[in-house]
Design a protein around this motif. Structure first.
Motif, PDB file in Angstrom:
ATOM      1  N   MET A 167     -24.287 -53.444  40.441  1.00 44.71           N
ATOM      2  CA  MET A 167     -23.980 -52.440  41.462  1.00 44.71           C
ATOM      3  C   MET A 167     -25.256 -52.158  42.237  1.00 44.71           C
TER       4      MET A 167
ATOM      5  N   VAL B  82     -28.117 -51.561  39.545  1.00 48.17           N
ATOM      6  CA  VAL B  82     -27.686 -51.344  38.163  1.00 48.17           C
ATOM      7  C   VAL B  82     -27.171 -52.681  37.647  1.00 48.17           C
ATOM      8  N   HIS B  83     -27.756 -53.162  36.542  1.00 48.57           N
ATOM      9  CA  HIS B  83     -27.471 -54.509  36.050  1.00 48.57           C
ATOM     10  C   HIS B  83     -26.423 -54.513  34.942  1.00 48.57           C
ATOM     11  N   ASN B  84     -25.881 -55.715  34.720  1.00 48.49           N
ATOM     12  CA  ASN B  84     -25.070 -55.971  33.523  1.00 48.49           C
ATOM     13  C   ASN B  84     -23.846 -55.097  33.398  1.00 48.49           C
ATOM     14  N   LEU B  85     -23.178 -54.876  34.507  1.00 40.16           N
ATOM     15  CA  LEU B  85     -21.873 -54.232  34.453  1.00 40.16           C
ATOM     16  C   LEU B  85     -20.827 -55.272  34.088  1.00 40.16           C
ATOM     17  N   SER B  86     -19.757 -54.811  33.488  1.00 43.85           N
ATOM     18  CA  SER B  86     -18.585 -55.659  33.371  1.00 43.85           C
ATOM     19  C   SER B  86     -17.478 -55.020  34.186  1.00 43.85           C
ATOM     20  N   GLY B  87     -16.411 -55.743  34.381  1.00 45.81           N
ATOM     21  CA  GLY B  87     -15.346 -55.164  35.176  1.00 45.81           C
ATOM     22  C   GLY B  87     -14.139 -56.058  35.210  1.00 45.81           C
TER      23      GLY B  87
ATOM     24  N   LEU C 179     -21.564 -58.374  36.530  1.00 45.39           N
ATOM     25  CA  LEU C 179     -21.603 -57.705  37.823  1.00 45.39           C
ATOM     26  C   LEU C 179     -22.869 -56.873  37.969  1.00 45.39           C
TER      27      LEU C 179
ATOM     28  N   VAL D 119     -17.472 -51.213  34.284  1.00 44.17           N
ATOM     29  CA  VAL D 119     -18.051 -50.522  33.132  1.00 44.17           C
ATOM     30  C   VAL D 119     -19.569 -50.643  33.170  1.00 44.17           C
TER      31      VAL D 119
ATOM     32  N   TYR E 102     -11.543 -51.895  37.467  1.00 44.13           N
ATOM     33  CA  TYR E 102     -12.511 -50.918  36.987  1.00 44.13           C
ATOM     34  C   TYR E 102     -13.828 -51.639  36.739  1.00 44.13           C
TER      35      TYR E 102
END
Lengths: 113, 113, 113
Positions: free
Chosen positions: C65, C39-44, C63, A38, A36
């Motif tokens: 996107m 889109v910055h600074n996602l975690s996953g 991560l 986030v 997933y």
């Protein structure tokens, strides 16, 4: 060289208050999703706020969007599993059709069996 | 216990410069959408920058993505309403088909009548 | 006044580690996409982390996107071009059908020919 593998899957975008993130991720882990992603620090407004005309900007109302991509039957199971949660907490789930391309040998963050 | 309710809707992803966020949200409020979600601090590049080969990273060009989910006729009205805005300002709208699952009794941030 | 122009396109959502962002954007530039949004600074979490049960929160694993919208044939070419990259690096690509509305005279961040 590997061939491209396309799979038709369901993408779930689960938008909840940030403080509820761990509950949803635990549920996804127990549903054995393979990954997933986030997206943090979203703001938003639901109908309940329309009359006040202000955004939910206080810390407790910072939203997250949890993206996971799963086979259709698992999507249905996850939605069922989330129902009691959404009877107590703010949120929404968007479901859409998606193709996932597994391009390499590594496992994917954000989804797909 | 509630049954799951699925509705076929249109998801609009409206990407504009951050300084234009309030204009778009005001338009959505006037269109009586039931909710929206804002993803902040995106960067991006449009065709105008392709020849310079750099991202739009200065403060004025920080982008936001405003997500709202509405019935198809309301989507068309919102797109019409945004046309004069987009004759003056940078941006794009992505429209896609989506199913919304209202899982509980609470109103949804990010959309759906 | 301009009419609304709708085009059926493919939306690619490319999720990679932040340190790999420039590689992907360079590939998109060389593929002559007309725009993209990051889109910055996602975690996953991907499958590889499922047994440890923790998110990838260290700095290298933040991560991003990268969203771009392109005609179907260009989408296939980009996926082919990314294959060697994904044999070495973590990531996934989601592909979905989308309609793009070009509402005004400006070029779009985030895509569409």
């Amino acid at each position: 060289m590997q061939e491209l593998k396309h799979s038709a899957m369901k993408k779930l975008e689960i938008i909840v208050q940030g403080e509820q993130q761990d509950f949803v991720l635990d549920l996804l882990d127990r549903a054995a999703v393979s990954g997933y992603t986030v997206v943090h620090n979203l703001s938003g407004k639901g109908s309940h706020g329309a009359h006040q005309g202000h955004l939910m900007f206080n810390e407790d109302d910072v939203l997250v969007m949890i993206i996971t991509v799963v086979p259709e039957d698992l999507a249905a199971a996850i939605l069922e599993g989330l129902t009691p949660f959404f009877n107590k907490h703010l949120g929404v789930v968007f479901t859409s059709d998606i193709q996932v391309t597994r391009l390499g040998k590594f496992q994917a963050p954000g989804g797909a069996a």
